[in-house]
Design a protein around this motif. Structure first.
Motif, short mmCIF file in Angstrom:
data_model
loop_
_atom_site.label_atom_id
_atom_site.label_comp_id
_atom_site.label_asym_id
_atom_site.label_seq_id
_atom_site.Cartn_x
_atom_site.Cartn_y
_atom_site.Cartn_z
N PHE A 108 0.96 -1.17 0.06
CA PHE A 108 0.11 0.02 0.00
C PHE A 108 0.81 1.27 -0.03
CE2 PHE A 108 -2.94 -2.84 2.72
CZ PHE A 108 -3.71 -3.50 1.36
N ILE A 111 1.68 2.25 -3.41
CA ILE A 111 0.54 2.91 -3.91
C ILE A 111 0.52 4.13 -3.86
CG2 ILE A 111 -1.88 2.88 -4.18
CD1 ILE A 111 -1.83 -0.22 -3.98
N VAL A 157 -4.40 8.24 -7.21
CA VAL A 157 -4.96 7.66 -6.16
C VAL A 157 -5.54 8.35 -5.06
CG1 VAL A 157 -3.30 5.45 -6.75
CG2 VAL A 157 -2.70 7.42 -4.99
N TRP A 160 -5.54 5.08 1.16
CA TRP A 160 -4.47 4.09 1.25
C TRP A 160 -3.67 4.34 2.33
CZ3 TRP A 160 -4.92 0.09 -1.32
CH2 TRP A 160 -5.79 -0.03 -2.47
N SER A 186 -2.77 1.50 5.05
CA SER A 186 -1.33 1.39 5.21
C SER A 186 -1.10 1.38 6.71
CB SER A 186 -0.48 2.25 4.51
OG SER A 186 0.89 1.83 4.84
#
Length: 252
Positions: free
Chosen positions: A106, A109, A120, A125, A129
């Protein structure tokens, strides 16, 4: 000269490790976070504060790059740890590795969104995470407490076994006996702490790191200064255990 040579050799070896470079970068990152918080609190020059914030943000991004692909390493480690005979160690270590792999995935990302490679939802995220990071640390703490508990139990059993044979011939012709002094429970526990340095260091490191995901998830109100200080403590311990493998917790 030999000591200097050994130090340089250790330094070269440490710097050749990706984990060593990451821990050094992490130390500077959290030291910078603490620095800008301290300077901001003291109303110092805003330009200096901005510089430290830039270092903090730049190293955060750099470390994400350095850890690209580490998710695979942790999954591979998880496959190895499922063979540990102790059930508690097997579960805590294996699940910790899997959670850490997810946390880093994550993180990749988030990095992709930060540099503009992909669009994103960073907040989503980051939250996900942090949750996996938190579970990783909790599992590590369970492993530390369990490890210390097992050490203490083993030492108490050895103490009790010696206590049942606590007399010895003192060497005189009449074979008189003298009683050995047996340490009490407190002394045994303190001795276990002194002799279990890797466990203690790992526990302190995880307790320090615990603040970071809790603050990210807004479960606690931790200032940037506290986060920076806790990050410095855990980073220093990480550097110590990487520098000296004898202080590394095994298995972990």
């Amino acid at each position: 000269m030999a000591d200097d040579s050994d130090f340089v050799g250790h330094l070269v070896k440490f710097n050749s490790l990706s984990s060593g470079r990451d821990k050094l970068a992490r130390l500077v990152q959290y030291a910078s976070k603490f620095a800008w918080w301290y300077l901001q609190k003291g109303h110092y020059d805003p330009n200096v504060i901005i510089k430290f914030k830039n270092v903090d943000n730049a190293l955060s991004t750099t470390r994400k790059v350095l850890r690209l692909g580490k998710s695979i390493d942790f999954l591979h480690s998880a496959l190895r740890s499922i063979h540990i005979s102790d059930t508690v160690l097997r579960l805590t270590i294996t699940l910790s590795k899997i959670n850490q792999a997810c946390y880093l995935l994550f993180d990749h990302i988030i990095w992709a969104g930060r540099i503009g490679i992909a669009k994103v939802d960073s907040a989503k995220w980051k939250d996900l995470s942090a949750r996996f990071w938190l579970v990783t640390i909790i599992l590590n703490l369970i492993r530390d407490v369990y490890g210390m508990w097992m050490v203490i139990i083993e030492e108490l059993q050895l103490r009790n076994k010696r206590a049942s044979k606590s007399t010895y011939g003192n060497g005189d012709v009449n074979h008189k006996y003298k009683t050995r002094r047996i340490p009490n429970d407190t002394e045994v526990v303190l001795s276990c702490f002194q002799e279990s340095v890797p466990l203690i260091l790992d526990f302190i490191r995880n307790m320090s790191d615990l603040v970071l995901p809790l603050a990210a998830l807004k479960r606690i109100n931790a200032s940037a200064g506290m986060q920076g200080a806790m990050g410095v403590v855990s980073s220093v311990i990480g550097i110590i255990t990487t520098w000296n493998p004898d202080l590394r917790l095994v298995p972990s």
